[in-house]
Design a protein around this motif. Structure first.
Motif, short mmCIF file in Angstrom:
data_model
loop_
_atom_site.label_atom_id
_atom_site.label_comp_id
_atom_site.label_asym_id
_atom_site.label_seq_id
_atom_site.Cartn_x
_atom_site.Cartn_y
_atom_site.Cartn_z
N ARG A 75 51.38 7.59 -39.10
CA ARG A 75 51.55 6.46 -38.19
C ARG A 75 52.85 6.58 -37.42
N ALA A 76 52.78 6.24 -36.14
CA ALA A 76 53.98 6.14 -35.32
C ALA A 76 53.80 4.99 -34.34
N ASP A 77 54.89 4.29 -34.05
CA ASP A 77 54.82 3.19 -33.08
C ASP A 77 54.76 3.72 -31.66
N VAL A 78 55.59 4.72 -31.38
CA VAL A 78 55.64 5.31 -30.04
C VAL A 78 55.46 6.81 -30.16
N ILE A 79 54.59 7.37 -29.33
CA ILE A 79 54.32 8.80 -29.32
C ILE A 79 54.62 9.31 -27.91
N ILE A 80 55.46 10.34 -27.83
CA ILE A 80 55.81 10.92 -26.53
C ILE A 80 55.59 12.42 -26.61
N LEU A 81 54.47 12.88 -26.06
CA LEU A 81 54.10 14.29 -26.08
C LEU A 81 53.66 14.70 -24.67
N ILE A 222 51.61 3.95 -27.04
CA ILE A 222 51.81 3.17 -28.26
C ILE A 222 50.78 3.61 -29.29
N GLY A 223 51.24 3.88 -30.51
CA GLY A 223 50.34 4.29 -31.57
C GLY A 223 49.32 3.20 -31.89
N ALA A 224 48.11 3.63 -32.21
CA ALA A 224 47.02 2.68 -32.46
C ALA A 224 47.33 1.73 -33.61
N ASP A 225 48.12 2.18 -34.58
CA ASP A 225 48.40 1.37 -35.77
C ASP A 225 49.75 0.66 -35.70
N SER A 226 50.40 0.67 -34.55
CA SER A 226 51.71 0.04 -34.43
C SER A 226 51.63 -1.47 -34.63
N ALA A 227 52.57 -2.00 -35.44
CA ALA A 227 52.66 -3.45 -35.64
C ALA A 227 53.69 -4.07 -34.71
N SER A 228 54.26 -3.24 -33.83
CA SER A 228 55.33 -3.71 -32.93
C SER A 228 55.01 -3.28 -31.50
N ALA A 229 53.88 -3.75 -31.01
CA ALA A 229 53.41 -3.30 -29.69
C ALA A 229 54.36 -3.69 -28.57
#
Length: 257
Positions: A75-81, A222-229
């Motif tokens: 899980r990650a809140d923010v993904i930058i690739l 934004i990661g699909a499972d982020s609780a801090s959108a």
């Protein structure tokens, strides 16, 4: 107690409440990104944290490794690739619904030791002669998923000099090529410009010429499972904004996209 003291106490109490609210609302964001963004994000992260009260925990690795971690369920809140990788993650429902935002781009480029005369790489043929004349060269191992290494290997193959270059090429696992050039262990290094510019021991010759080159576009989602959108969106908007753009430029990136 006079009125002024009461006013000061009231102001202090309100300030305390506001600070408490900010702390309560502060998010801890887990960020997965490419090692190519290290120097820029290490500089930008504390600015964002100070502005928002949010805390960032940033994991750097090869982009291909980070993508696999997400696909494997981390899980990650923010993904930058890279843009292509982010599009793939979106198709596999690993990102929250919404736009993927271009943050910064960087070209694959050639590095030489600081103070050395810059070779000619203005055309494919000039670049070929520069490589053949070099005593040694280094780039990221394409087999490990390093984007600049894939581009470098492809360029050398297209120039038809793979056999001549093999014995004088040092493959590295990630972004270490500019370090080897700075130490004098190899003459030339191929890497992302963002990995070359911050290294005081090397100088940027320029991007690989013409169709041999490649611009790597890094994009955030934004990661699909982020609780801090909301906090995650704020980070992406900040990185795509004007203030962050000026920092990206000093690190060898082209802001936004």
């Amino acid at each position: 107690m006079n009125g002024r003291s009461l006013t000061m106490q009231t102001a202090a109490a309100l300030t305390g409440l506001l600070l408490s609210a900010m702390v309560a609302d502060a998010a801890e964001l887990k960020v997965f990104t490419s090692v190519a963004l290290t120097t820029a994000l290490d500089e930008l992260a504390p600015i964002f944290e100070q502005k928002t009260g949010n805390k960032l925990t940033i994991s750097y690795d090869l982009a291909a490794v980070q993508k696999k971690r997400i696909l494997d369920g981390e899980r990650a809140d923010v993904i930058i690739l890279t843009r292509g990788m982010m599009d793939d993650l979106a198709k596999q429902n690993k990102l929250a619904p919404g736009n993927i935002v271009n943050v910064a781009g960087t070209p694959v480029a050639l590095a030489i030791r600081a103070g050395a005369p810059k070779p000619d790489i203005s055309t494919a043929d000039a670049f070929k002669q520069t490589l053949l004349s070099a005593k040694s060269i280094s780039y990221a191992d394409p087999a490990k998923g390093g984007l600049s290494g894939v581009v470098a290997g492809r360029a050398i193959d297209r120039l038809g000099i793979a056999e001549q270059m093999k014995s004088k090429t040092t493959l590295v696992p990630g972004a270490q090529s500019p370090d080897l050039v700075a130490k004098g262990e190899v003459e030339l290094g191929i890497a992302q410009a963002s990995e070359i510019v911050p290294n005081a021991g090397v100088q940027l010759v320029g991007p690989l010429p013409g169709e041999l080159g490649s611009m790597t576009q890094f994009s955030g989602g934004i990661g699909a499972d982020s609780a801090s959108a909301n906090a995650s969106k704020a980070l992406i908007d900040f990185l795509a904004g004007q203030e962050a753009g000026s920092h990206f430029k000093t690190k060898g990136f082209e802001p936004g996209g």
